[in-house]
Write a protein that holds these residues in place. Structure first.
Motif, mmCIF file in Angstrom:
data_model
loop_
_atom_site.group_PDB
_atom_site.id
_atom_site.type_symbol
_atom_site.label_atom_id
_atom_site.label_comp_id
_atom_site.label_asym_id
_atom_site.label_seq_id
_atom_site.Cartn_x
_atom_site.Cartn_y
_atom_site.Cartn_z
ATOM 1 N N THR A 4 -24.582 -14.097 3.128
ATOM 2 C CA THR A 4 -23.811 -14.152 4.360
ATOM 3 C C THR A 4 -24.727 -14.395 5.548
ATOM 4 O OG1 THR A 4 -22.127 -13.005 5.671
ATOM 5 C CG2 THR A 4 -23.902 -11.654 4.825
ATOM 6 N N CYS A 5 -24.180 -15.055 6.554
ATOM 7 C CA CYS A 5 -24.911 -15.243 7.807
ATOM 8 C C CYS A 5 -24.661 -13.998 8.647
ATOM 9 C CB CYS A 5 -24.432 -16.497 8.522
ATOM 10 S SG CYS A 5 -25.279 -16.763 10.097
ATOM 11 N N GLU A 6 -25.728 -13.284 8.972
ATOM 12 C CA GLU A 6 -25.605 -12.035 9.724
ATOM 13 C C GLU A 6 -25.707 -12.234 11.230
ATOM 14 O OE1 GLU A 6 -27.954 -8.736 8.509
ATOM 15 O OE2 GLU A 6 -26.373 -8.293 7.070
ATOM 16 N N GLY A 7 -25.930 -13.428 11.655
ATOM 17 C CA GLY A 7 -26.056 -13.678 13.084
ATOM 18 C C GLY A 7 -27.117 -14.714 13.359
ATOM 19 N N ARG A 8 -27.550 -14.752 14.627
ATOM 20 C CA ARG A 8 -28.543 -15.729 15.036
ATOM 21 C C ARG A 8 -29.645 -15.026 15.812
ATOM 22 N NH1 ARG A 8 -26.683 -21.044 14.838
ATOM 23 N NH2 ARG A 8 -27.846 -21.670 16.657
ATOM 24 N N GLN A 9 -30.838 -15.600 15.737
ATOM 25 C CA GLN A 9 -31.950 -15.083 16.537
ATOM 26 C C GLN A 9 -32.834 -16.249 16.949
ATOM 27 O OE1 GLN A 9 -33.983 -12.327 13.924
ATOM 28 N NE2 GLN A 9 -35.514 -13.832 13.361
ATOM 29 N N LEU A 10 -33.681 -16.000 17.903
ATOM 30 C CA LEU A 10 -34.593 -17.044 18.358
ATOM 31 C C LEU A 10 -35.769 -17.169 17.401
ATOM 32 C CD1 LEU A 10 -34.799 -16.512 22.220
ATOM 33 C CD2 LEU A 10 -33.674 -18.355 20.985
ATOM 34 N N SER A 11 -36.102 -18.396 17.058
ATOM 35 C CA SER A 11 -37.272 -18.642 16.207
ATOM 36 C C SER A 11 -38.526 -18.573 17.079
ATOM 37 C CB SER A 11 -37.165 -20.020 15.550
ATOM 38 O OG SER A 11 -37.342 -21.035 16.525
ATOM 39 N N GLU A 12 -39.680 -18.686 16.424
ATOM 40 C CA GLU A 12 -40.949 -18.687 17.160
ATOM 41 C C GLU A 12 -41.021 -19.863 18.126
ATOM 42 O OE1 GLU A 12 -44.090 -18.647 14.284
ATOM 43 O OE2 GLU A 12 -43.522 -16.680 13.516
ATOM 44 N N LYS A 13 -40.300 -20.943 17.816
ATOM 45 C CA LYS A 13 -40.300 -22.127 18.669
ATOM 46 C C LYS A 13 -39.178 -22.110 19.698
ATOM 47 C CE LYS A 13 -42.467 -24.939 15.137
ATOM 48 N NZ LYS A 13 -42.401 -26.107 14.283
ATOM 49 N N GLY A 14 -38.471 -20.975 19.800
ATOM 50 C CA GLY A 14 -37.434 -20.831 20.817
ATOM 51 C C GLY A 14 -36.079 -21.417 20.440
ATOM 52 N N ARG A 15 -35.884 -21.757 19.172
ATOM 53 C CA ARG A 15 -34.593 -22.291 18.724
ATOM 54 C C ARG A 15 -33.751 -21.174 18.127
ATOM 55 N NH1 ARG A 15 -36.744 -27.396 15.335
ATOM 56 N NH2 ARG A 15 -38.663 -26.254 15.461
ATOM 57 N N ARG A 16 -32.441 -21.300 18.292
ATOM 58 C CA ARG A 16 -31.523 -20.324 17.689
ATOM 59 C C ARG A 16 -31.375 -20.657 16.213
ATOM 60 N NH1 ARG A 16 -30.114 -16.366 20.477
ATOM 61 N NH2 ARG A 16 -28.120 -15.998 19.523
ATOM 62 N N THR A 17 -31.620 -19.683 15.351
ATOM 63 C CA THR A 17 -31.529 -19.899 13.911
ATOM 64 C C THR A 17 -30.626 -18.856 13.276
ATOM 65 O OG1 THR A 17 -33.484 -18.546 13.477
ATOM 66 C CG2 THR A 17 -33.841 -20.902 13.768
ATOM 67 N N ASN A 18 -29.916 -19.260 12.232
ATOM 68 C CA ASN A 18 -29.079 -18.331 11.484
ATOM 69 C C ASN A 18 -29.955 -17.409 10.642
ATOM 70 O OD1 ASN A 18 -26.725 -19.488 12.467
ATOM 71 N ND2 ASN A 18 -26.478 -20.821 10.711
ATOM 72 N N PRO B 192 -32.622 -9.383 6.275
ATOM 73 C CA PRO B 192 -32.222 -10.597 6.996
ATOM 74 C C PRO B 192 -33.392 -11.562 7.182
ATOM 75 C CG PRO B 192 -31.465 -8.636 8.147
ATOM 76 C CD PRO B 192 -32.383 -8.180 7.061
ATOM 77 N N LYS B 193 -33.146 -12.824 6.818
ATOM 78 C CA LYS B 193 -34.187 -13.847 6.955
ATOM 79 C C LYS B 193 -33.568 -15.179 7.336
ATOM 80 C CE LYS B 193 -37.413 -11.779 3.758
ATOM 81 N NZ LYS B 193 -38.098 -11.879 2.507
ATOM 82 N N SER B 194 -34.335 -15.960 8.055
ATOM 83 C CA SER B 194 -33.914 -17.317 8.400
ATOM 84 C C SER B 194 -34.169 -18.241 7.218
ATOM 85 C CB SER B 194 -34.704 -17.821 9.610
ATOM 86 O OG SER B 194 -36.067 -18.002 9.248
ATOM 87 N N ALA B 195 -33.557 -19.404 7.249
ATOM 88 C CA ALA B 195 -33.794 -20.406 6.207
ATOM 89 C C ALA B 195 -35.271 -20.784 6.174
ATOM 90 C CB ALA B 195 -32.921 -21.635 6.442
ATOM 91 N N GLN B 196 -35.885 -20.906 7.329
ATOM 92 C CA GLN B 196 -37.305 -21.264 7.393
ATOM 93 C C GLN B 196 -38.163 -20.206 6.711
ATOM 94 O OE1 GLN B 196 -38.607 -24.230 8.667
ATOM 95 N NE2 GLN B 196 -40.439 -23.498 7.628
ATOM 96 N N THR B 197 -37.871 -18.935 6.978
ATOM 97 C CA THR B 197 -38.635 -17.855 6.354
ATOM 98 C C THR B 197 -38.422 -17.831 4.846
ATOM 99 O OG1 THR B 197 -38.522 -16.539 8.379
ATOM 100 C CG2 THR B 197 -39.019 -15.350 6.348
#
Length: 118
Positions: free
Chosen positions: A66-80, A35-40
């Motif tokens: 597939t989008c597996e969920g959301r998590q907080l980024s290092e900057k505190g934003r919710r990311t897919n 699982p990785k964010s778009a930014q990663t």
């Protein structure tokens, strides 16, 4: 879900072929084994974030990511968080229309890879 090859009826051939034909799509699928964010993904592959988001959307529409969920980024934003849905995809062009067979990722494999990545 089984890890055996199964014939894919959805999504349709043009959607999958179009998504795979775009620059960086294969690299995103390879990088999204965990699982990785778009930014990663953007940073790992060294592509612009806007391009990464476009490719992610195409791959999700094609059923390959597939989008597996959301998590907080290092900057505190919710990311897919995204992960690929297949480990292998085979295209057969011998008929009137392309036919796909695929080796889908199992939940067990995802869990093992998640544990190894910790």
């Amino acid at each position: 879900m089984s890890s055996h090859r199964t014939e894919q009826t959805e999504p349709n051939s043009p959607t999958v072929l179009s998504a795979l034909g775009n620059k960086y799509s294969a690299e995103i699928l390879c990088a999204a084994g965990t699982p990785k964010s778009a930014q990663t993904l953007s940073e790992d592959i060294e592509i612009p974030i806007a391009t990464c988001y476009r490719r992610i959307e195409e791959l999700v529409d094609a059923g390959l990511l597939t989008c597996e969920g959301r998590q907080l980024s290092e900057k505190g934003r919710r990311t897919n968080i995204y992960r690929r849905t297949v480990d292998e995809l085979e295209v057969d062009f011998s008929s009137d229309r392309p036919a796909f067979s695929q080796k889908r990722r199992t939940e067990a494999k995802n869990q093992i890879q998640d544990k190894l990545g910790e």
